[in-house]
Design a protein around this motif. Structure first.
Motif, PDB file in Angstrom:
ATOM      1  N   ARG A  65       1.193  -0.965  -0.465  1.00 58.09           N
ATOM      2  CA  ARG A  65       0.545   0.226   0.387  1.00 58.09           C
ATOM      3  C   ARG A  65       0.800   0.991   0.273  1.00 58.09           C
ATOM      4  NH1 ARG A  65      -4.634   0.072   4.131  1.00 58.09           N
ATOM      5  NH2 ARG A  65      -6.629  -0.927   2.677  1.00 58.09           N
ATOM      6  N   SER A  66       0.433   2.334  -0.874  1.00 59.34           N
ATOM      7  CA  SER A  66       0.982   3.380  -0.422  1.00 59.34           C
ATOM      8  C   SER A  66       1.167   4.344   0.244  1.00 59.34           C
ATOM      9  CB  SER A  66       0.693   4.823  -1.937  1.00 59.34           C
ATOM     10  OG  SER A  66      -0.290   4.644  -2.303  1.00 59.34           O
ATOM     11  N   ALA A  67       1.731   4.893   1.008  1.00 59.54           N
ATOM     12  CA  ALA A  67       1.392   5.990   1.916  1.00 59.54           C
ATOM     13  C   ALA A  67      -0.272   6.924   1.872  1.00 59.54           C
ATOM     14  CB  ALA A  67       2.826   6.902   2.630  1.00 59.54           C
ATOM     15  N   LYS A  68      -0.240   7.171   0.428  1.00 59.82           N
ATOM     16  CA  LYS A  68      -1.236   7.606   0.315  1.00 59.82           C
ATOM     17  C   LYS A  68      -2.454   7.043   0.651  1.00 59.82           C
ATOM     18  CE  LYS A  68      -3.809  10.892  -3.006  1.00 59.82           C
ATOM     19  NZ  LYS A  68      -3.573  11.285  -4.052  1.00 59.82           N
ATOM     20  N   ASP A  69      -2.897   5.318   0.806  1.00 61.86           N
ATOM     21  CA  ASP A  69      -3.867   5.049   0.479  1.00 61.86           C
ATOM     22  C   ASP A  69      -4.243   4.809   2.439  1.00 61.86           C
ATOM     23  OD1 ASP A  69      -4.663   4.021  -1.685  1.00 61.86           O
ATOM     24  OD2 ASP A  69      -2.862   2.689  -2.139  1.00 61.86           O
ATOM     25  N   THR A  70      -3.167   4.094   2.851  1.00 62.82           N
ATOM     26  CA  THR A  70      -2.412   4.278   4.377  1.00 62.82           C
ATOM     27  C   THR A  70      -3.184   5.485   5.205  1.00 62.82           C
ATOM     28  OG1 THR A  70      -0.557   2.612   3.872  1.00 62.82           O
ATOM     29  CG2 THR A  70      -1.550   3.773   6.464  1.00 62.82           C
ATOM     30  N   GLU A  71      -3.316   6.453   4.519  1.00 62.59           N
ATOM     31  CA  GLU A  71      -3.428   7.630   5.733  1.00 62.59           C
ATOM     32  C   GLU A  71      -5.318   7.753   4.835  1.00 62.59           C
ATOM     33  OE1 GLU A  71      -3.049  11.445   7.637  1.00 62.59           O
ATOM     34  OE2 GLU A  71      -2.122   9.651   7.733  1.00 62.59           O
ATOM     35  N   ILE A  72      -5.100   7.179   3.891  1.00 58.33           N
ATOM     36  CA  ILE A  72      -6.677   7.705   3.273  1.00 58.33           C
ATOM     37  C   ILE A  72      -7.729   6.778   4.477  1.00 58.33           C
ATOM     38  CG2 ILE A  72      -8.867   6.954   1.774  1.00 58.33           C
ATOM     39  CD1 ILE A  72      -6.540   8.138  -0.302  1.00 58.33           C
TER      40      ILE A  72
END
Length: 102
Positions: A65-72
């Motif tokens: 997972r990208s950091a963006k997906d994790t944050e979302i």
């Protein structure tokens, strides 16, 4: 001192909040105006009565997972938790308002 009976819906919502939150039970109990030990007992009783599978399913490799997906994902979980807290507090306020005849 007599015991106080909370509505079943309030108890269920409080247990769901404990399960969905990363915060300690004592802090959630304080925010809801419930004794921490009472809330712990509700959580334990819910765990005892819930049907848990004896064996967990085999672990499947998850795609990276990208950091963006994790944050979302984290923010969505936080929004759900806050909405649940808001609903619980609304129900509690409505319940206690009926008791005090305001």
């Amino acid at each position: 001192m007599g015991t106080y009976r909370y509505p079943a819906e309030f108890r269920a919502d409080a247990v769901a909040l404990v399960h969905s939150s990363d915060r300690p039970v004592s802090r959630i109990a304080e925010e809801l105006g419930v004794n921490a030990e009472t809330l712990r007992q509700w959580v334990q009783k819910a765990a005892d009565t819930a049907e848990h599978p004896q064996s967990s399913p085999p672990a499947v490799a998850a795609p990276a997972r990208s950091a963006k997906d994790t944050e979302i994902t984290r923010l969505r979980r936080q929004v759900r938790e806050l909405e649940m807290e808001r609903d619980i507090l609304r129900r509690a306020a409505k319940y206690f308002a009926k008791e005090t005849n305001w």
